[in-house]
Design an enzyme around this catalytic site. Sequence first.
Site, PDB file in Angstrom:
ATOM      1  N   GLY A  12      -8.214  -5.899   5.351  1.00  0.00           N
ATOM      2  CA  GLY A  12      -7.622  -4.563   5.449  1.00  0.00           C
ATOM      3  C   GLY A  12      -8.326  -3.756   6.531  1.00  0.00           C
ATOM      4  O   GLY A  12      -9.272  -4.226   7.170  1.00  0.00           O
ATOM      5  N   ASP A  40      -7.116 -13.394  -6.126  1.00  0.00           N
ATOM      6  CA  ASP A  40      -6.573 -12.144  -6.658  1.00  0.00           C
ATOM      7  C   ASP A  40      -7.705 -11.480  -7.427  1.00  0.00           C
ATOM      8  O   ASP A  40      -8.181 -12.000  -8.436  1.00  0.00           O
ATOM      9  CB  ASP A  40      -5.384 -12.461  -7.576  1.00  0.00           C
ATOM     10  CG  ASP A  40      -4.835 -11.201  -8.232  1.00  0.00           C
ATOM     11  OD1 ASP A  40      -5.348 -10.104  -7.958  1.00  0.00           O
ATOM     12  OD2 ASP A  40      -3.892 -11.342  -9.029  1.00  0.00           O
ATOM     13  N   THR A  69      -2.074  -0.234  -1.071  1.00  0.00           N
ATOM     14  CA  THR A  69      -2.118   1.064  -0.383  1.00  0.00           C
ATOM     15  C   THR A  69      -0.753   1.582   0.080  1.00  0.00           C
ATOM     16  O   THR A  69      -0.696   2.655   0.674  1.00  0.00           O
ATOM     17  CB  THR A  69      -3.039   0.969   0.856  1.00  0.00           C
ATOM     18  OG1 THR A  69      -2.543  -0.064   1.703  1.00  0.00           O
ATOM     19  CG2 THR A  69      -4.472   0.699   0.474  1.00  0.00           C
ATOM     20  N   THR A 108      -9.318   7.638  -2.953  1.00  0.00           N
ATOM     21  CA  THR A 108      -8.417   8.372  -2.068  1.00  0.00           C
ATOM     22  C   THR A 108      -8.298   9.858  -2.389  1.00  0.00           C
ATOM     23  O   THR A 108      -8.458  10.263  -3.543  1.00  0.00           O
ATOM     24  CB  THR A 108      -7.007   7.726  -2.170  1.00  0.00           C
ATOM     25  OG1 THR A 108      -6.064   8.538  -1.476  1.00  0.00           O
ATOM     26  CG2 THR A 108      -6.545   7.593  -3.605  1.00  0.00           C
ATOM     27  N   ASP A 109      -7.938  10.633  -1.369  1.00  0.00           N
ATOM     28  CA  ASP A 109      -7.609  12.054  -1.550  1.00  0.00           C
ATOM     29  C   ASP A 109      -6.352  12.231  -2.412  1.00  0.00           C
ATOM     30  O   ASP A 109      -6.115  13.307  -2.948  1.00  0.00           O
ATOM     31  CB  ASP A 109      -7.400  12.725  -0.185  1.00  0.00           C
ATOM     32  CG  ASP A 109      -6.358  12.020   0.679  1.00  0.00           C
ATOM     33  OD1 ASP A 109      -6.228  10.794   0.564  1.00  0.00           O
ATOM     34  OD2 ASP A 109      -5.655  12.700   1.459  1.00  0.00           O
ATOM     35  N   TYR A 132       0.610   5.678  -6.859  1.00  0.00           N
ATOM     36  CA  TYR A 132      -0.578   5.291  -6.097  1.00  0.00           C
ATOM     37  C   TYR A 132      -1.784   6.130  -6.535  1.00  0.00           C
ATOM     38  O   TYR A 132      -2.834   5.595  -6.878  1.00  0.00           O
ATOM     39  CB  TYR A 132      -0.311   5.478  -4.597  1.00  0.00           C
ATOM     40  CG  TYR A 132      -1.528   5.277  -3.721  1.00  0.00           C
ATOM     41  CD1 TYR A 132      -2.100   4.018  -3.549  1.00  0.00           C
ATOM     42  CD2 TYR A 132      -2.110   6.359  -3.045  1.00  0.00           C
ATOM     43  CE1 TYR A 132      -3.219   3.848  -2.743  1.00  0.00           C
ATOM     44  CE2 TYR A 132      -3.222   6.190  -2.231  1.00  0.00           C
ATOM     45  CZ  TYR A 132      -3.773   4.936  -2.086  1.00  0.00           C
ATOM     46  OH  TYR A 132      -4.881   4.765  -1.288  1.00  0.00           O
TER      47      TYR A 132
HETATM   48  N1  NAP Z   1      -4.869   3.702   4.153  1.00  0.00           N
HETATM   49  C1  NAP Z   1      -5.136   4.974   3.901  1.00  0.00           C
HETATM   50  O1  NAP Z   1      -4.590   5.892   4.539  1.00  0.00           O
HETATM   51  C2  NAP Z   1      -6.134   5.347   2.839  1.00  0.00           C
HETATM   52  C3  NAP Z   1      -6.355   6.704   2.570  1.00  0.00           C
HETATM   53  C4  NAP Z   1      -7.287   7.038   1.579  1.00  0.00           C
HETATM   54  C5  NAP Z   1      -7.955   6.063   0.888  1.00  0.00           C
HETATM   55  N2  NAP Z   1      -7.703   4.758   1.153  1.00  0.00           N
HETATM   56  C6  NAP Z   1      -8.417   3.742   0.385  1.00  0.00           C
HETATM   57  O2  NAP Z   1      -9.278   3.077   1.275  1.00  0.00           O
HETATM   58  C7  NAP Z   1      -9.421   1.698   0.868  1.00  0.00           C
HETATM   59  C8  NAP Z   1      -9.132   0.797   2.040  1.00  0.00           C
HETATM   60  O3  NAP Z   1      -7.777   1.034   2.472  1.00  0.00           O
HETATM   61  P1  NAP Z   1      -7.154   0.236   3.696  1.00  0.00           P
HETATM   62  O4  NAP Z   1      -6.170   1.137   4.344  1.00  0.00           O
HETATM   63  O5  NAP Z   1      -8.241  -0.397   4.482  1.00  0.00           O
HETATM   64  O6  NAP Z   1      -6.344  -0.895   2.909  1.00  0.00           O
HETATM   65  P2  NAP Z   1      -5.394  -2.019   3.515  1.00  0.00           P
HETATM   66  O7  NAP Z   1      -5.503  -2.040   4.992  1.00  0.00           O
HETATM   67  O8  NAP Z   1      -4.054  -1.848   2.883  1.00  0.00           O
HETATM   68  O9  NAP Z   1      -6.074  -3.341   2.969  1.00  0.00           O
HETATM   69  C9  NAP Z   1      -6.189  -3.605   1.612  1.00  0.00           C
HETATM   70  C10 NAP Z   1      -6.398  -5.088   1.436  1.00  0.00           C
HETATM   71  O10 NAP Z   1      -6.584  -5.360   0.047  1.00  0.00           O
HETATM   72  C11 NAP Z   1      -5.855  -6.533  -0.269  1.00  0.00           C
HETATM   73  N3  NAP Z   1      -5.549  -6.571  -1.700  1.00  0.00           N
HETATM   74  C12 NAP Z   1      -4.742  -5.733  -2.396  1.00  0.00           C
HETATM   75  N4  NAP Z   1      -4.717  -6.097  -3.695  1.00  0.00           N
HETATM   76  C13 NAP Z   1      -5.519  -7.182  -3.806  1.00  0.00           C
HETATM   77  C14 NAP Z   1      -5.876  -8.020  -4.897  1.00  0.00           C
HETATM   78  N5  NAP Z   1      -5.400  -7.816  -6.142  1.00  0.00           N
HETATM   79  N6  NAP Z   1      -6.717  -9.054  -4.658  1.00  0.00           N
HETATM   80  C15 NAP Z   1      -7.185  -9.284  -3.410  1.00  0.00           C
HETATM   81  N7  NAP Z   1      -6.884  -8.522  -2.349  1.00  0.00           N
HETATM   82  C16 NAP Z   1      -6.053  -7.484  -2.546  1.00  0.00           C
HETATM   83  C17 NAP Z   1      -4.617  -6.391   0.580  1.00  0.00           C
HETATM   84  O11 NAP Z   1      -3.922  -7.629   0.659  1.00  0.00           O
HETATM   85  P3  NAP Z   1      -2.308  -7.568   0.777  1.00  0.00           P
HETATM   86  O12 NAP Z   1      -2.017  -6.850   2.076  1.00  0.00           O
HETATM   87  O13 NAP Z   1      -1.915  -9.009   0.788  1.00  0.00           O
HETATM   88  O14 NAP Z   1      -1.826  -6.824  -0.414  1.00  0.00           O
HETATM   89  C18 NAP Z   1      -5.195  -5.917   1.900  1.00  0.00           C
HETATM   90  O15 NAP Z   1      -5.640  -6.984   2.715  1.00  0.00           O
HETATM   91  C19 NAP Z   1      -8.492   1.531  -0.339  1.00  0.00           C
HETATM   92  O16 NAP Z   1      -9.226   1.710  -1.504  1.00  0.00           O
HETATM   93  C20 NAP Z   1      -7.507   2.683  -0.200  1.00  0.00           C
HETATM   94  O17 NAP Z   1      -6.972   3.067  -1.447  1.00  0.00           O
HETATM   95  C21 NAP Z   1      -6.825   4.374   2.117  1.00  0.00           C
END
Ligand code: NAP
Length: 302
Positions: A12, A40, A69, A108-109, A132
């Site tokens: 990610g 998983d 996400t 997250t916010d 979410y």
């Molecule tokens: N993106 C934003 O704008 C944002 C904002 C605030 C907070 N956050 C938080 O920041 C963190 C990082 O976000 P990010 O944007 O880097 O996330 P991301 O790019 O969507 O990456 C998340 C990764 O987790 C994997 N994943 C999801 N469920 C899984 C499971 N059960 N087992 C193993 N792998 C799993 C996904 O695989 P798949 O793609 O195959 O599902 C993906 O590779 C998260 O906690 C998110 O909630 C994100």
Amino acid sequence: MTSRWLVAGCRGQLGHALVERLTAHPDCEVVAAVDREELDLADPQAVATLFDGLASNPPDVAVNAAAFTQVDRCEREPEAAERGNAIAPRVLAEACEKCGIRLVHVSTDYVFSGDSKIAYREHDEPGPRSVYGRTKLAGEEQVLTTASDSLIVRTSWLFGRGRNFIASILAQAREQRAGHASGPLRVVDDQYGRPTYAHDLAEAIRYLVERGAQGIYHVANHGVATWWELARESLDAAGYEDLSVERIRTDELTVEAPRPLRSVLDCSKAEALGVKMRNWRDAVGAYLASSDYPILEERGIG
Ligand SMILES: NC(=O)c1ccc[n+]([C@@H]2O[C@H](COP(=O)([O-])OP(=O)(O)OC[C@H]3O[C@@H](n4cnc5c(N)ncnc54)[C@H](OP(=O)(O)O)[C@@H]3O)[C@@H](O)[C@H]2O)c1
């Protein structure tokens, strides 16, 4: 002393940045980096097998950067959201507690309603508006009650390698310039937040762990933006100054998940511990100049 790290969600945006930064740091070693392709995280047996395999070189710290996400998809697939955002953190927290590994969980916010006029502190009452946000809040609660000494880092509006708002706006800009799309870009200008570069967040997480931080911390790049301002800044920085972007209101847009209108995080607790985050505009520039953003012409290289 070297600290040994496990990064979950390593493909990610944040996970990728964490692996890069920790690997480059002289005092850190990444002993394992996993994502959905490996296991998983919501499967206790798979997680137990992973931890057993690391018994000869166990991590000191596990970071959970994995999550479901896709905010709108979560509304349609609440069970998958629950699995990725609440059950997986619980399973990881149980395994970490059993093995004496410190857990860092990222949130997250969107756990906040966004109705407050002032920025949210860590102890402010959550009020998620979407599946979410509700499942991410449940994940926080699972971690806090299961894993002692855990650290929860809430961030917002993340961009890094992979799918994100800036990459999507610039993809639309390319379509426009190529004549494949007509009409102006339209972006909401009444939602406020703090855009955050995954690399800056990764460094802040490493620093907070080094300082022994526990409990909840808010970490985001400095300054506040609307999505329109983030789009405009990204377009200008990537050479699309001539492309117009229409400002629209949230109620003009049809989306499945309601968004908080003002989910600005107050990061003073992390700042008091010495976390320094640059302004979000500088962070956008750094992202566009990095290999996280792969379009060479827009990096001024091609
Ligand atoms: N993106 C934003 O704008 C944002 C904002 C605030 C907070 N956050 C938080 O920041 C963190 C990082 O976000 P990010 O944007 O880097 O996330 P991301 O790019 O969507 O990456 C998340 C990764 O987790 C994997 N994943 C999801 N469920 C899984 C499971 N059960 N087992 C193993 N792998 C799993 C996904 O695989 P798949 O793609 O195959 O599902 C993906 O590779 C998260 O906690 C998110 O909630 C994100």
